[in-house]
Design an enzyme around this catalytic site. Sequence first.
Site, PDB file in Angstrom:
ATOM      1  N   THR A 109      30.716  34.371 -47.410  1.00 36.28           N
ATOM      2  CA  THR A 109      31.860  34.639 -46.538  1.00 36.28           C
ATOM      3  C   THR A 109      32.419  33.311 -46.044  1.00 36.28           C
ATOM      4  O   THR A 109      31.690  32.482 -45.497  1.00 36.28           O
ATOM      5  CB  THR A 109      31.448  35.501 -45.333  1.00 36.28           C
ATOM      6  OG1 THR A 109      30.885  36.723 -45.798  1.00 36.28           O
ATOM      7  CG2 THR A 109      32.653  35.801 -44.454  1.00 36.28           C
ATOM      8  N   ARG A 158      31.053  44.828 -44.972  1.00 36.62           N
ATOM      9  CA  ARG A 158      30.738  45.101 -46.376  1.00 36.62           C
ATOM     10  C   ARG A 158      30.201  46.525 -46.539  1.00 36.62           C
ATOM     11  O   ARG A 158      30.610  47.257 -47.450  1.00 36.62           O
ATOM     12  CB  ARG A 158      29.733  44.068 -46.887  1.00 36.62           C
ATOM     13  CG  ARG A 158      30.261  42.650 -46.842  1.00 36.62           C
ATOM     14  CD  ARG A 158      29.170  41.614 -47.014  1.00 36.62           C
ATOM     15  NE  ARG A 158      28.575  41.664 -48.343  1.00 36.62           N
ATOM     16  CZ  ARG A 158      27.606  40.851 -48.739  1.00 36.62           C
ATOM     17  NH1 ARG A 158      27.121  39.924 -47.897  1.00 36.62           N
ATOM     18  NH2 ARG A 158      27.103  40.941 -49.967  1.00 36.62           N
ATOM     19  N   LEU A 217      27.649  33.769 -40.335  1.00 41.97           N
ATOM     20  CA  LEU A 217      28.460  34.184 -41.470  1.00 41.97           C
ATOM     21  C   LEU A 217      27.577  34.134 -42.705  1.00 41.97           C
ATOM     22  O   LEU A 217      26.784  33.200 -42.865  1.00 41.97           O
ATOM     23  CB  LEU A 217      29.658  33.244 -41.686  1.00 41.97           C
ATOM     24  CG  LEU A 217      30.867  33.341 -40.750  1.00 41.97           C
ATOM     25  CD1 LEU A 217      31.903  32.307 -41.153  1.00 41.97           C
ATOM     26  CD2 LEU A 217      31.476  34.733 -40.760  1.00 41.97           C
ATOM     27  N   ASP A 218      27.713  35.125 -43.572  1.00 43.91           N
ATOM     28  CA  ASP A 218      26.970  35.095 -44.829  1.00 43.91           C
ATOM     29  C   ASP A 218      27.397  33.895 -45.663  1.00 43.91           C
ATOM     30  O   ASP A 218      28.497  33.366 -45.505  1.00 43.91           O
ATOM     31  CB  ASP A 218      27.221  36.377 -45.625  1.00 43.91           C
ATOM     32  CG  ASP A 218      26.666  37.601 -44.933  1.00 43.91           C
ATOM     33  OD1 ASP A 218      25.720  37.462 -44.146  1.00 43.91           O
ATOM     34  OD2 ASP A 218      27.194  38.714 -45.187  1.00 43.91           O
ATOM     35  N   ARG A 219      26.519  33.504 -46.585  1.00 41.51           N
ATOM     36  CA  ARG A 219      26.797  32.323 -47.404  1.00 41.51           C
ATOM     37  C   ARG A 219      28.141  32.407 -48.110  1.00 41.51           C
ATOM     38  O   ARG A 219      28.911  31.447 -48.123  1.00 41.51           O
ATOM     39  CB  ARG A 219      25.687  32.141 -48.448  1.00 41.51           C
ATOM     40  CG  ARG A 219      25.846  30.861 -49.277  1.00 41.51           C
ATOM     41  CD  ARG A 219      24.836  30.805 -50.404  1.00 41.51           C
ATOM     42  NE  ARG A 219      25.169  31.775 -51.445  1.00 41.51           N
ATOM     43  CZ  ARG A 219      24.438  31.958 -52.545  1.00 41.51           C
ATOM     44  NH1 ARG A 219      23.316  31.280 -52.708  1.00 41.51           N
ATOM     45  NH2 ARG A 219      24.813  32.842 -53.450  1.00 41.51           N
TER      46      ARG A 219
END
Length: 269
Positions: free
Chosen positions: A115, A215, A111-113
């Site tokens: 998110t 995104r 997971l992105d930071r």
Amino acid sequence: MVKKPTQAFAFLMKECDLSMKEAQRWIDRFRLFEKDEVITDKGRKIRGQIYVVVYEPNSKGLLPAFTEDEFVIFEKPSNVLVHPTSRKTTYSLYDEILHLFGKDAHVVHRLDRETSGLIVVAKNKKAEADLKMLFERRLVQKSYLALVRGKMKNPIKVDAPLFHNPDYGQIKLRMYVDERGKPSVTDFNPLHYFEDIDATLVEAFPKTGRQHQIRAHLFHVEHPILGDPLYGVEAEETSRYLDESMNNKERFEIMGANRLLLHAHSLAF
């Protein structure tokens, strides 16, 4: 201080008493640095000031949202990294993982930071391999919630290949739609339109697992996520965000939120 040029993996094997596989894993997890540069090439020859990240967990008390014998699921807060990315990272999800389950426990997807939401952690190496296989074979169903710009009236299926941007210095998009890219499919279902802020709450169902897929696909259909610093804003503003010269008030005014409004909502396998 390393005086003689030495291959990165060989250095870790010798100095940290690791097997070759373990040494490669440490490099994959960004734990080796030459001065302030993270080493990602396992065969690269390194010398001079070399740093190795050895974890001493800095737990903040975050507990799993769901627990099984072989794995757990955390609900990661926004702005928390999954893995530390440099020696300057003071806290990441791995602090909690190591604190609770030890060094054999590992995250099996990403997971992105910014998110927030659900992320699976295997408690041991066998469970890690089994769970990663499920993700690779697309046997895990995931859904996300996002608040996006504009009114999305009907469900949308985005079937558009995503290409990894080779020139990030010029175009501030990590991924973009391009025929040279890998097949990428996401289904979007609008849940509620907020007229006062001209934004729609949508549920996203990624059918493939490309980096920044949700995104990039929402940006492609002209519904970028509120708070997204990469997709849907000018390159100059992205640069200011990345340089940390943009304050929270400016970010809210430009991007519509002080964080990426994307949440990993459900997992099933």
